[in-house]
Design an enzyme around this catalytic site. Structure first.
Site, PDB file in Angstrom:
ATOM      1  N   CYS A  37       0.842  -1.201   0.000  1.00  0.00           N
ATOM      2  CA  CYS A  37       0.000   0.000   0.000  1.00  0.00           C
ATOM      3  C   CYS A  37       0.878   1.253   0.000  1.00  0.00           C
ATOM      4  O   CYS A  37       1.974   1.270   0.547  1.00  0.00           O
ATOM      5  CB  CYS A  37      -0.892  -0.039   1.244  1.00  0.00           C
ATOM      6  SG  CYS A  37      -1.793   1.472   1.568  1.00  0.00           S
ATOM      7  N   SER A  39       0.698   3.855   1.708  1.00  0.00           N
ATOM      8  CA  SER A  39       1.041   4.387   3.036  1.00  0.00           C
ATOM      9  C   SER A  39       2.387   3.859   3.509  1.00  0.00           C
ATOM     10  O   SER A  39       3.078   4.519   4.283  1.00  0.00           O
ATOM     11  CB  SER A  39      -0.029   4.006   4.059  1.00  0.00           C
ATOM     12  OG  SER A  39      -1.247   4.535   3.665  1.00  0.00           O
ATOM     13  N   HIS A  42       4.921   6.218   2.213  1.00  0.00           N
ATOM     14  CA  HIS A  42       5.004   7.414   3.077  1.00  0.00           C
ATOM     15  C   HIS A  42       5.833   7.084   4.314  1.00  0.00           C
ATOM     16  O   HIS A  42       6.637   7.895   4.771  1.00  0.00           O
ATOM     17  CB  HIS A  42       3.609   7.870   3.532  1.00  0.00           C
ATOM     18  CG  HIS A  42       2.746   8.361   2.412  1.00  0.00           C
ATOM     19  ND1 HIS A  42       3.154   9.303   1.510  1.00  0.00           N
ATOM     20  CD2 HIS A  42       1.490   8.033   2.050  1.00  0.00           C
ATOM     21  CE1 HIS A  42       2.190   9.527   0.628  1.00  0.00           C
ATOM     22  NE2 HIS A  42       1.172   8.762   0.937  1.00  0.00           N
ATOM     23  N   HIS A  60       0.854  -3.723   5.896  1.00  0.00           N
ATOM     24  CA  HIS A  60      -0.298  -3.653   6.806  1.00  0.00           C
ATOM     25  C   HIS A  60      -1.585  -4.125   6.140  1.00  0.00           C
ATOM     26  O   HIS A  60      -2.668  -3.799   6.600  1.00  0.00           O
ATOM     27  CB  HIS A  60      -0.459  -2.218   7.332  1.00  0.00           C
ATOM     28  CG  HIS A  60      -0.719  -1.215   6.247  1.00  0.00           C
ATOM     29  ND1 HIS A  60       0.286  -0.632   5.527  1.00  0.00           N
ATOM     30  CD2 HIS A  60      -1.873  -0.726   5.746  1.00  0.00           C
ATOM     31  CE1 HIS A  60      -0.222   0.189   4.632  1.00  0.00           C
ATOM     32  NE2 HIS A  60      -1.542   0.146   4.735  1.00  0.00           N
ATOM     33  N   CYS A 165      -6.927  -3.023   3.958  1.00  0.00           N
ATOM     34  CA  CYS A 165      -6.712  -1.572   3.879  1.00  0.00           C
ATOM     35  C   CYS A 165      -7.436  -0.962   2.674  1.00  0.00           C
ATOM     36  O   CYS A 165      -8.454  -0.303   2.827  1.00  0.00           O
ATOM     37  CB  CYS A 165      -5.223  -1.223   3.848  1.00  0.00           C
ATOM     38  SG  CYS A 165      -4.957   0.563   3.799  1.00  0.00           S
TER      39      CYS A 165
END
Ligand code: CXF
Ligand code: ZN
Length: 360
Positions: A37, A39, A42, A60, A165
């Site tokens: 993902c 994220s 990031h 995740h 997610c």
């Protein structure tokens, strides 16, 4: 066990790691598959900038099998198939009790705190962080019970892991947060794993026109597979003018699924008077919108984790995939072994894939 560790600026390395637990109210999950993902990207950038503790194990979006449960766990047992939720909720606080568990103010709820704060992941006695609360690029992980959701046994974990997610965040933004109505006109800015799920959430809700917006032309055909009726290339066209033209001046909802202030402004400017702009992306900056638009009753709202009631919505989205009502197959562009985790991140950076899934 084997895991991919991030130690700073360098690529992740596959190393041996110790996992402790499960302790009280915790579950040890054998990770079968973990989606890649944005994220996590990031998180890598923040870790490289020294803004996050390292070493860390990312990942995740986990589908797995319960290996062992700690004392007090009642909702799952060894052998159950599960999807992991990166942000558990306590089920008891003000927000959980009013059905807004995504806003839970005690993700570290008392039962979990009772299990102690000693790190679950270590290497030669030194702690390793659980990135975004999960650490899915690893053969096993330990999660609090309320972050482990039982699903049906016949669902393919290498696909439904995405419900952990991207699917829940995107579909939920449309059908739970915004509650898009049948017949609506919807615009979606950013066609990554989350944006494509907003598109199919809008389709499920019965939207009439779904305007998909991205800077990569190849996303047009992909978005159509999720229900998009129109496509705008944001690199070549005036997004606001084009979306308003397609929507006949009446775009009811615009979703921002990138995480940039400028695209939040676009989403707000696209919607009609009384329309709603929904921010799904993680926007780490201030946002500017024309204040007088509020006199026209325009709304700007946030959405987190698809406003999901996790224990209800995660099995529901899995069932909807198995029923053929949610398209998850076209979300997965590539499955790779853990050893190729850095290559999967390179794919994500170039935007050529919807989702990669790491197979553990
Ligand atoms: C994010 C949202 C912000 C916190 C970390 C997880 N969601 C999905 O990737
Ligand atoms: Zn995510």
């Amino acid at each position: 066990m084997r895991a991919a560790i991030l130690r700073g600026p360098d690529p992740m390395t596959i190393e041996q790691v110790n996992l402790d637990g499960p302790r009280a109210c915790e579950v040890r999950v054998k990770v079968v598959a973990c989606g890649v993902c944005h994220s996590d990207l990031h998180t890598i950038n923040r870790a490289k900038a020294g803004a996050l503790p390292i070493p860390v194990i990312l990942g995740h979006e986990v589908g797995g099998i319960v290996e062992e449960v700690g004392p007090g766990v009642t909702s799952v047992k060894a052998g159950d198939h599960v999807v992991v939720a990166f942000r558990p909720n306590c089920g008891q606080c003000f927000f959980c009790l009013r059905g807004e568990g995504q806003l839970c103010e005690r993700p570290d709820y008392p039962e979990r705190a009772a299990a102690g704060t000693a790190p679950r992941l270590t290497q030669e006695g030194k702690p390793i962080q659980q990135g975004i609360g999960v650490a899915g690029y690893s053969e096993y992980t330990v999660m609090p019970e309320r972050g482990v959701v039982k699903i049906r046994q016949d669902a393919p974990l290498e696909t439904v892991c995405l419900v952990g997610c991207g699917v829940t965040t995107g579909v939920g933004a449309a059908i739970r947060t915004a509650k898009v109505e049948a017949g609506s006109t919807v615009a979606v800015i950013g066609l990554g794993g989350v944006g494509l799920n907003v598109v199919q959430g809008a389709r499920l809700a019965g939207a009439r026109k779904i305007i998909a917006i991205d800077t990569v032309d190849s996303k047009a055909d992909l978005a159509a597979k999720f229900g998009a009726t129109h496509f705008i290339n944001a690199a070549k066209e005036d997004v606001v003018a084009q979306a308003q033209k397609i929507g006949g001046g009446c775009v009811d909802y615009a979703f921002e699924a990138i995480g940039l202030g400028a695209t939040v402004t676009q989403a707000f400017n696209i919607v009609r008077a009384g329309g709603t702009a929904v921010v799904v992306g993680v926007v780490g900056q201030d946002v500017t919108v024309p204040g007088l638009a509020f006199l026209r009753e325009k709304r700007l709202i946030g959405s987190f984790f698809g406003s999901a009631t996790l224990q209800h919505d995660i099995p529901l989205y899995v069932d909807m995939y198995m029923d053929g009502k949610l398209n998850l197959d076209d979300l997965v562009s590539k499955r790779r072994p853990l050893a190729e985790v850095n290559e999967a991140f390179e794919d994500m950076k170039t935007g050529g894939v919807a989702r990669s899934v790491m197979m553990l």
